[in-house]
Design a protein around this motif. Structure first.
Motif, PDB file in Angstrom:
ATOM      1  N   ALA A  83       0.859  -1.179   0.000  1.00  0.00           N
ATOM      2  CA  ALA A  83       0.000   0.000   0.000  1.00  0.00           C
ATOM      3  C   ALA A  83       0.896   1.229   0.000  1.00  0.00           C
ATOM      4  N   LYS A  84       0.515   2.251  -0.746  1.00  0.00           N
ATOM      5  CA  LYS A  84       1.386   3.410  -0.848  1.00  0.00           C
ATOM      6  C   LYS A  84       1.519   4.140   0.482  1.00  0.00           C
ATOM      7  N   ARG A 113       3.660   7.820  -7.159  1.00  0.00           N
ATOM      8  CA  ARG A 113       2.433   7.392  -6.452  1.00  0.00           C
ATOM      9  C   ARG A 113       2.691   7.320  -4.950  1.00  0.00           C
ATOM     10  N   LYS A 117       0.950   9.882  -1.805  1.00  0.00           N
ATOM     11  CA  LYS A 117       0.503   9.502  -0.463  1.00  0.00           C
ATOM     12  C   LYS A 117       1.369  10.156   0.613  1.00  0.00           C
ATOM     13  N   SER A 220      -2.148  -1.293  -5.679  1.00  0.00           N
ATOM     14  CA  SER A 220      -2.672  -0.077  -6.303  1.00  0.00           C
ATOM     15  C   SER A 220      -4.082  -0.259  -6.832  1.00  0.00           C
ATOM     16  N   ASP A 224      -4.874   0.895  -2.517  1.00  0.00           N
ATOM     17  CA  ASP A 224      -4.599   2.293  -2.833  1.00  0.00           C
ATOM     18  C   ASP A 224      -5.850   3.027  -3.300  1.00  0.00           C
ATOM     19  N   GLU A 227      -7.850   3.762  -0.181  1.00  0.00           N
ATOM     20  CA  GLU A 227      -7.252   4.865   0.571  1.00  0.00           C
ATOM     21  C   GLU A 227      -7.489   6.194  -0.131  1.00  0.00           C
TER      22      GLU A 227
END
Length: 300
Positions: A83-84, A113, A117, A220, A224, A227
């Protein structure tokens, strides 16, 4: 290749090693210069900056990392590890370890990316950011059309259930790298330094690295996006000035209004500017002087 830099690692609080190249700690001439974090994309490493970073050491304390799953950094197993938000925490821990409370960022592709974040989750830490050849992940997935899907087929290939993409890549890694990376610009593989290219291929020959890169894309397309939707719903936006640069001969130019998309995820009144560069996707290697000039002018 990175004369004046030294390699070292930072072990995060999740026991992951992040590989870093930075200015030698004993170089007191650079100790008071503003820190600049450079972050690479897929399927590469810190090596993308070899034509950029050495030109910046008179103005910045330059730090280059290998993202988790890439290069010499740790390669955790789970999708959640990519997850970023998790990868952004790595960046914060790296800069904390070096004593930098705030810093500039220039990042390409997957690294950009992560930087998106990073800007959202740690607005007090990032002073300004340059994002190379991307639009926000949510915008790119939710406005997919035939042209985008054709050009960015790997966004849909790499997210398939393991071990399908991993097996196909590892069956003939060098050919995959040559056709995928070489096919993204008119100059083919000639834009890459041979030493860097061999490092990219070597990493892609590691099953753990290939799985990690696929997990990055799987994150992603799931975590992502969740989020990003939550951030927008809660009004969590980028709060630092952005400069967005993209390749004139790539998919961002053809399929998106990059400045408009980035303004939509940035706090009202915060500057978002951008323009295309005469390049394909791998801007830092194909058009390094444009990146150097942009960094010197914007990250002040």
């Amino acid at each position: 290749m990175f004369e004046g830099f030294e390699p070292f690692t930072v072990t995060t609080d999740r026991d992951l090693d992040v590989s870093i190249y930075g200015l030698k700690s004993g170089d007191t001439s650079s100790s008071s210069l503003p820190p600049l974090l450079l972050i690479h994309g897929f399927p590469q490493s810190r090596h993308i900056w070899h034509r950029v970073a050495p030109q910046l050491t008179d103005q910045y304390t330059v730090v280059m990392i290998d993202l988790r799953g890439y290069g010499d950094s740790s390669k955790p197993e789970s999708v959640a590890a990519y997850a970023k938000s998790a990868m952004a925490r790595d960046c914060i821990e790296v800069m904390d370890s070096l004593g930098f409370d705030s810093f500039f960022v220039c990042a390409h592709d997957r690294g950009a990316r992560v930087s998106h974040k990073l800007c959202v989750d740690y607005p007090q830490r990032v002073k300004r950011a340059i994002l190379l050849d991307i639009c926000p992940t949510l915008a790119m997935y939710t406005t997919t059309d035939f042209e985008f899907a054709k050009a960015y087929f790997h966004w849909f290939f790499l997210i398939q259930k393991a071990p399908l993409p991993e097996s196909l890549i590892l069956a003939n890694t060098r050919t995959f790298a040559e056709l995928f990376m070489g096919g993204r610009q008119a100059g083919g593989l000639k834009i890459f330094d041979q030493e860097c290219w061999e490092f990219y291929v070597k990493v892609l020959e590691d099953p753990a690295a290939v799985h990690s890169m696929c997990q990055d894309y799987r994150a992603s397309s799931t975590l992502d996006l969740d989020e990003a939707r939550t951030d927008l719903a809660e009004g969590r936006l980028v709060q630092c000035p952005l400069l967005v640069l993209w390749g004139k001969h790539g998919v961002i130019e053809r399929c998106f209004d990059a400045v408009k998309e980035w303004r939509s995820v940035t706090k009202k009144g915060v500057s978002v500017t951008g323009h295309s560069i005469d390049s394909g996707h791998y801007i830092a290697e194909e058009a390094p002087q444009d990146i150097v000039s942009s960094i010197r002018e914007f990250l002040v």
